[in-house]
Design a protein around this motif. Structure first.
Motif, PDB file in Angstrom:
ATOM      1  N   ILE A 279      32.545  -9.850-117.894  1.00  0.00           N
ATOM      2  CA  ILE A 279      31.229  -9.769-117.250  1.00  0.00           C
ATOM      3  C   ILE A 279      31.399  -8.976-115.963  1.00  0.00           C
ATOM      4  CG2 ILE A 279      29.313 -11.041-116.221  1.00  0.00           C
ATOM      5  CD1 ILE A 279      30.051 -13.425-117.981  1.00  0.00           C
ATOM      6  N   GLU A 280      30.496  -8.014-115.759  1.00  0.00           N
ATOM      7  CA  GLU A 280      30.504  -7.257-114.501  1.00  0.00           C
ATOM      8  C   GLU A 280      29.496  -7.869-113.538  1.00  0.00           C
ATOM      9  OE1 GLU A 280      31.873  -3.374-114.518  1.00  0.00           O
ATOM     10  OE2 GLU A 280      30.046  -2.559-113.572  1.00  0.00           O
ATOM     11  N   ILE A 281      29.984  -8.188-112.328  1.00  0.00           N
ATOM     12  CA  ILE A 281      29.161  -8.846-111.321  1.00  0.00           C
ATOM     13  C   ILE A 281      28.595  -7.800-110.377  1.00  0.00           C
ATOM     14  CG2 ILE A 281      29.098 -10.633-109.543  1.00  0.00           C
ATOM     15  CD1 ILE A 281      29.785 -11.711-112.315  1.00  0.00           C
ATOM     16  N   PRO A 282      27.260  -7.711-110.219  1.00  0.00           N
ATOM     17  CA  PRO A 282      26.655  -6.679-109.366  1.00  0.00           C
ATOM     18  C   PRO A 282      26.646  -7.102-107.900  1.00  0.00           C
ATOM     19  CG  PRO A 282      24.921  -7.973-110.386  1.00  0.00           C
ATOM     20  CD  PRO A 282      26.236  -8.537-110.894  1.00  0.00           C
ATOM     21  N   THR A 283      27.817  -7.114-107.283  1.00  0.00           N
ATOM     22  CA  THR A 283      27.896  -7.615-105.912  1.00  0.00           C
ATOM     23  C   THR A 283      27.129  -6.730-104.931  1.00  0.00           C
ATOM     24  OG1 THR A 283      30.009  -6.489-105.489  1.00  0.00           O
ATOM     25  CG2 THR A 283      30.108  -8.733-106.358  1.00  0.00           C
ATOM     26  N   PHE A 284      26.756  -5.524-105.360  1.00  0.00           N
ATOM     27  CA  PHE A 284      25.962  -4.644-104.495  1.00  0.00           C
ATOM     28  C   PHE A 284      24.575  -5.210-104.212  1.00  0.00           C
ATOM     29  CE2 PHE A 284      25.261  -3.154-108.863  1.00  0.00           C
ATOM     30  CZ  PHE A 284      23.876  -3.114-108.940  1.00  0.00           C
ATOM     31  N   ASP A 285      24.127  -6.188-105.003  1.00  0.00           N
ATOM     32  CA  ASP A 285      22.754  -6.678-104.866  1.00  0.00           C
ATOM     33  C   ASP A 285      22.691  -8.196-104.749  1.00  0.00           C
ATOM     34  OD1 ASP A 285      19.965  -6.225-104.705  1.00  0.00           O
ATOM     35  OD2 ASP A 285      19.699  -6.677-106.824  1.00  0.00           O
TER      36      ASP A 285
END
Length: 309
Positions: free
Chosen positions: A38-44
């Motif tokens: 799973i890729e976590i969208p830490t940018f948002d």
């Protein structure tokens, strides 16, 4: 998990509540798709404030992520830009440093950041921007190594106004080879590359350009498009879909990216992750997209990557 040297099939999560109180439910839903990562969208996710980690928000993220039998990758802030003017680099590094620390606490292996963007200008200015980026990425690779991360630099397109510049896949591959850092690899975003080359009038070189960067691409962003400029006013996203314009983030197979030719002509590093970036609008087709991506990954060619001691 695919057995031909592919590390796994993943998909990017989406934020729901701003306080991340239901992010665990998002990850639960993703796990039902049968993905490996799973890729976590830490940018948002409001995790970094003014270059510093906001610990309560990070703890909320960690509670959602703990105890799951999946790999994690992280997509950091899109605004980090090492082709930017040198006087702004310190600010970019402050955000990168905090973002890498977040990724390490999540237990990610790949940290995705965008390759540089610059104003379109004469050749000397562009080459100076590449000089800045090489120096900065080498330093960033050292930071990533300290956290056990691989920095995965993503292929981009600039814009459709004609006043921005982004690397072609082949040029980015050349830059990564010049940097020569084991912790600085590529995120190959097929659709971004398609859009870039179509805008530049070199669409016919797409497969060859992708083949050039593939040996550096330990992380892939899988989504489809038609590689067309977003150059007509549209009233709704549905109209953009009807015209096939822009960075649509469609399910794999909905656009006209030549996936079979790419899998035939490209060789990726062993351990590559096929991560789906699906527009939330098309999440109803997520199972279909995962199945199509698994089928492609099953035909991918990989080669072991030599890591310096």
């Amino acid at each position: 998990m695919v057995s031909n040297g592919v590390r796994g099939i993943g998909i990017s999560a989406h934020k729901r509540a701003h306080d991340l109180s239901d992010f665990g439910a998002e990850l639960d839903m993703i796990e039902t798709l049968g993905v490996d990562s799973i890729e976590i969208p830490t940018f948002d996710l409001d995790l970094v404030v003014g270059g510093k980690i906001r610990r309560p928000q990070l703890e909320a993220l960690l509670r959602a992520c703990r105890g799951r039998d999946v790999l994690y990758s992280v997509h950091g802030p899109l605004a980090i830009n090492f082709m930017d003017e040198a006087w702004r680099h310190q600010r970019h590094f402050e955000v990168l440093k905090a973002s890498l620390e977040v990724a390490a606490e999540v237990g990610a292996q790949h940290y995705v950041m965008h390759s540089g963007l610059a104003p379109r200008q004469q050749a000397g200015g562009i080459e100076a921007a590449y000089d800045r980026q090489r120096e900065a990425l080498s330093r960033a690779g050292d930071m990533a190594r300290q956290h056990g991360l691989i920095l995965c630099v993503e292929t981009l397109f600039a814009d459709f106004k004609g006043d921005g510049y982004a690397s072609s896949p082949k040029r980015l591959a050349q830059e990564l080879a010049m940097i020569g850092h084991d912790n600085v690899m590529a995120t190959l975003d097929f659709s971004h590359s398609y859009l870039k080359l179509d805008f530049d009038g070199t669409r016919e070189a797409f497969v060859a350009e992708i083949a050039a960067i593939a040996p550096h691409a330990v992380h892939l962003h899988m989504h489809d498009s038609f590689g067309r400029q977003d150059d007509i006013w549209m009233y709704t996203e549905g109209e953009r879909l009807a015209y096939g314009h822009g960075d649509l983030h469609l399910p794999v197979g909905w656009g006209d990216i030549p996936w079979q030719a790419l899998m035939s002509e490209c060789t990726f590093p062993s351990g590559v992750v096929f991560n789906i970036e699906l527009n939330q609008r098309y999440w109803y087709a997520a199972e279909e997209c995962v199945a199509a991506t698994k089928a492609l990954a099953g035909t991918a060619r990989t080669v072991s990557r030599e890591i310096a001691a």
